[in-house]
Design a protein around this motif. Structure first.
Motif, mmCIF file in Angstrom:
data_model
loop_
_atom_site.group_PDB
_atom_site.id
_atom_site.type_symbol
_atom_site.label_atom_id
_atom_site.label_comp_id
_atom_site.label_asym_id
_atom_site.label_seq_id
_atom_site.Cartn_x
_atom_site.Cartn_y
_atom_site.Cartn_z
ATOM 1 N N UNK A 22 16.956 -12.512 28.805
ATOM 2 C CA UNK A 22 18.058 -12.525 27.850
ATOM 3 C C UNK A 22 19.348 -12.555 28.661
ATOM 4 N N UNK A 23 20.115 -13.625 28.510
ATOM 5 C CA UNK A 23 21.397 -13.765 29.195
ATOM 6 C C UNK A 23 22.485 -13.304 28.241
ATOM 7 N N UNK A 70 20.175 -16.099 24.502
ATOM 8 C CA UNK A 70 21.532 -15.623 24.784
ATOM 9 C C UNK A 70 21.897 -14.534 23.788
ATOM 10 N N UNK A 71 22.600 -13.510 24.280
ATOM 11 C CA UNK A 71 23.149 -12.472 23.404
ATOM 12 C C UNK A 71 24.667 -12.502 23.518
ATOM 13 N N UNK A 95 18.553 -23.602 23.058
ATOM 14 C CA UNK A 95 19.030 -22.224 23.182
ATOM 15 C C UNK A 95 18.830 -21.479 21.868
ATOM 16 N N UNK A 96 18.476 -20.205 21.976
ATOM 17 C CA UNK A 96 18.459 -19.295 20.832
ATOM 18 C C UNK A 96 19.517 -18.238 21.113
ATOM 19 N N UNK A 97 20.567 -18.215 20.301
ATOM 20 C CA UNK A 97 21.734 -17.376 20.560
ATOM 21 C C UNK A 97 21.792 -16.289 19.493
ATOM 22 N N UNK A 98 21.671 -15.054 19.928
ATOM 23 C CA UNK A 98 21.735 -13.901 19.025
ATOM 24 C C UNK A 98 23.148 -13.342 19.058
ATOM 25 N N UNK A 99 23.807 -13.357 17.919
ATOM 26 C CA UNK A 99 25.194 -12.889 17.833
ATOM 27 C C UNK A 99 25.228 -11.613 17.000
ATOM 28 N N UNK A 159 22.770 -14.762 13.525
ATOM 29 C CA UNK A 159 23.654 -13.601 13.419
ATOM 30 C C UNK A 159 22.827 -12.394 12.981
ATOM 31 N N UNK A 160 22.953 -11.301 13.743
ATOM 32 C CA UNK A 160 22.152 -10.101 13.501
ATOM 33 C C UNK A 160 23.057 -8.934 13.105
ATOM 34 N N UNK A 161 23.215 -8.663 11.815
ATOM 35 C CA UNK A 161 24.002 -7.504 11.391
ATOM 36 C C UNK A 161 23.323 -6.205 11.843
#
Length: 531
Positions: A22-23, A70-71, A95-99, A159-161
């Motif tokens: 996880x970057x 990515x985080x 890419x899978x980007x977790x915000x 997007x992860x609340x």
């Protein structure tokens, strides 16, 4: 499946998909699921800027052919990463980007850092969504991996609340199902395409990174040889075709449409494979193809076929399968003449950059992998370190500066068995110079070369063409292109971030510097004075 918080189930899902890295750059709203990370077998690669995190994941995903995770931190972190996300979208990086986000319960409050994160992400991603209920956390993650990895690949934002991540879910963590897209073209249009190309006197092939994504390099070579067709790269930043092959013609224009138009002007048949046409900053508005030229386009991305200019035959198919079928239709033979030995005809230009590239080729370990963001210094690299082997060469794409250093780090993590060296410019390096700190912290044994001309040299070249086109007399370039006041001490800056290095200004310093670079265990930087 027993119920557990979404923040814990999240890592179970990522582990089920074999995601090891996880970057990211942490923030308060992600603290819940980052606190869970120590309980799971995943390596968090800390970047000091979000652009560096996305750049590392981009290099990793391209080299590994796997999702890069990515985080990012809420609206401010996503905003900092958007330039690199644009590059990932234009280049098709999975890419899978977790915000992170404060929580659904705060939607009406217009709180600090509140933003429409999905709306921010949509223009620079293949897909963007928000988890709204704990029972769908893992379903959404699987969907993100599937969409990112299904051709045409691209970045996905989830997007992860925080409040949803704290709630319980009993969803099972299962490996993501990836659809098989290896479709073949129908017999009739394939035969017609082969006839168009076979009858041509001046056939031409335009290729892009869809060839590498499909693993179609050998099939493309066979088709080119059977047609005797010159092969040009369009959206081409990986090894899609051996650049030492006598049929390789180089790259089309990336800045001005007129450059690409000159390449295709005389062709009476054009085969386009795995790319969009044309990706210049200032494209031609009229078709660059000759009147009457037959155009065949093969791609898994139906959107790109005939997007800007009409084609005679568009085949939505896997490039590897389609090119293999096309080669059979064309039949055996080679219209190109005898093939010279690889590297034949490589002549230097006498510059320090040319000497460095030649000496590097002579004194480097076998199977050297290169990440090239050198832009105006790329010519000598291509001459002495020609891209030949799939997976050994990645180049910047999409126009975002700063991917050279983090991209090389991601490449090394994906291919630890290869010696990896990243080239960037003095201007481009300063977008993500913080990535050197990550290299030192994580002990990533990648090497770096900053091609230092104390300017944004590409802008000098572009404005000179602009002056010619506008009939403006040549004069001093804008002072905004100058990076010499004050000079940047890259060796000192690199050392302050934990990476040793040296400056190279003279020819007699080159060999010793390269030997020192490879002798050092761990990251190492050379500041190369190319002008």
């Amino acid at each position: 499946m027993p119920a557990r918080p979404g923040k814990s189930a999240l890592f179970e899902q990522l582990e089920a998909d074999g995601i090891k890295y996880m970057f990211g750059n942490p923030g308060t709203v992600e603290q819940g699921f980052l606190d869970e990370l120590a309980q799971h077998d995943m390596r968090y690669v800390l970047a000091l800027h979000e652009g560096a995190a996305v750049g590392m994941a981009d290099g990793y995903a391209r080299a590994a052919q796997r999702p890069g995770l990515v985080q990012l931190h809420s609206g401010v972190g996503l905003g900092n990463g958007i330039g690199m996300l644009y590059q990932a979208k234009r280049g098709g990086s999975p890419l899978v980007v977790l915000v992170g986000e404060a929580g659904v319960r705060y939607d009406a409050m217009d709180g600090q850092m509140a933003a429409d994160l999905v709306g921010m992400a949509e223009p620079v991603t293949k897909y963007a969504t928000r988890v709204l209920h704990p029972s769908s956390t893992l379903r959404v993650l699987r969907r993100a991996v599937k969409i990112a990895m299904t051709p045409p690949r691209g970045p996905v934002v989830v997007v992860l609340p925080a409040d949803v991540m704290d709630e319980l879910t009993d969803e099972p963590a299962l490996p993501t199902s990836l659809p098989d897209t290896r479709s073949r073209p129908a017999a009739e249009p394939l035969a017609q395409a082969a006839a168009f190309l076979k009858d041509a006197e001046r056939p031409l092939i335009l290729m892009g990174d869809g060839v590498a994504a499909s693993g179609a390099q050998a099939e493309l070579t066979t088709v080119a040889e059977r047609l005797g067709a010159r092969v040009f790269g369009v959206n081409c930043s990986e090894v899609n075709f051996d650049t030492t092959h006598p049929l390789y013609g180089g790259q089309t224009g990336h800045m001005f449409g007129k450059d690409s138009a000159r390449v295709v002007a005389d062709a009476d048949a054009v085969l386009i494979v795995g790319t969009y046409v044309f990706p210049e900053v200032f494209p031609d508005l009229s078709s660059p193809f000759a009147p009457g030229a037959r155009v065949v386009h093969i791609d898994l991305d139906s959107y790109e076929i005939a997007k800007n200019f009409p084609v005679d035959i568009g085949l939505v198919a896997d490039p590897k399968a389609a090119l293999a079928d096309l080669a059979r239709e064309l039949g055996p033979g080679w219209r190109a003449g005898p093939r010279p030995e690889p590297g034949q005809g490589a002549v230097g230009d006498g510059s320090l950059m040319d000497l460095f590239a030649r000496t590097l080729a002579e004194r480097s370990p076998q199977q050297l992998a290169v990440f090239d963001e050198a832009l105006t210094a790329s010519g000598p690299l291509a001459r002495h370190l020609p891209p030949r082997t799939p997976g050994s060469f990645l180049q910047t794409r999409g126009g975002s500066l700063g991917v050279g250093i983090p991209g090389a780090l991601g490449m090394k993590l994906a291919r630890p068995e290869l010696p990896v060296i990243g080239f960037t410019g003095d201007g481009g390096s300063m977008y993500t110079i913080q990535a050197l700190w990550t290299a030192a912290r994580e002990g990533i044994d990648a090497k770096f070369v900053i091609c230092n001309n104390r300017r944004y040299r590409l802008l000098d070249l572009n404005i000179e063409q602009y002056w010619r086109e506008q009939g403006i007399a040549a004069h001093a370039a804008p002072t905004a292109f100058d990076l010499s006041r004050p000079d940047i001490g890259f060796v000192e800056l690199s050392a302050s971030l934990g990476v040793p290095g040296r400056r190279v200004e003279k020819p007699e310093q080159v060999a010793d510097a390269i030997d020192a670079l490879w002798a050092h265990r761990g990251p190492y930087l050379i500041d190369l004075a190319v002008e």
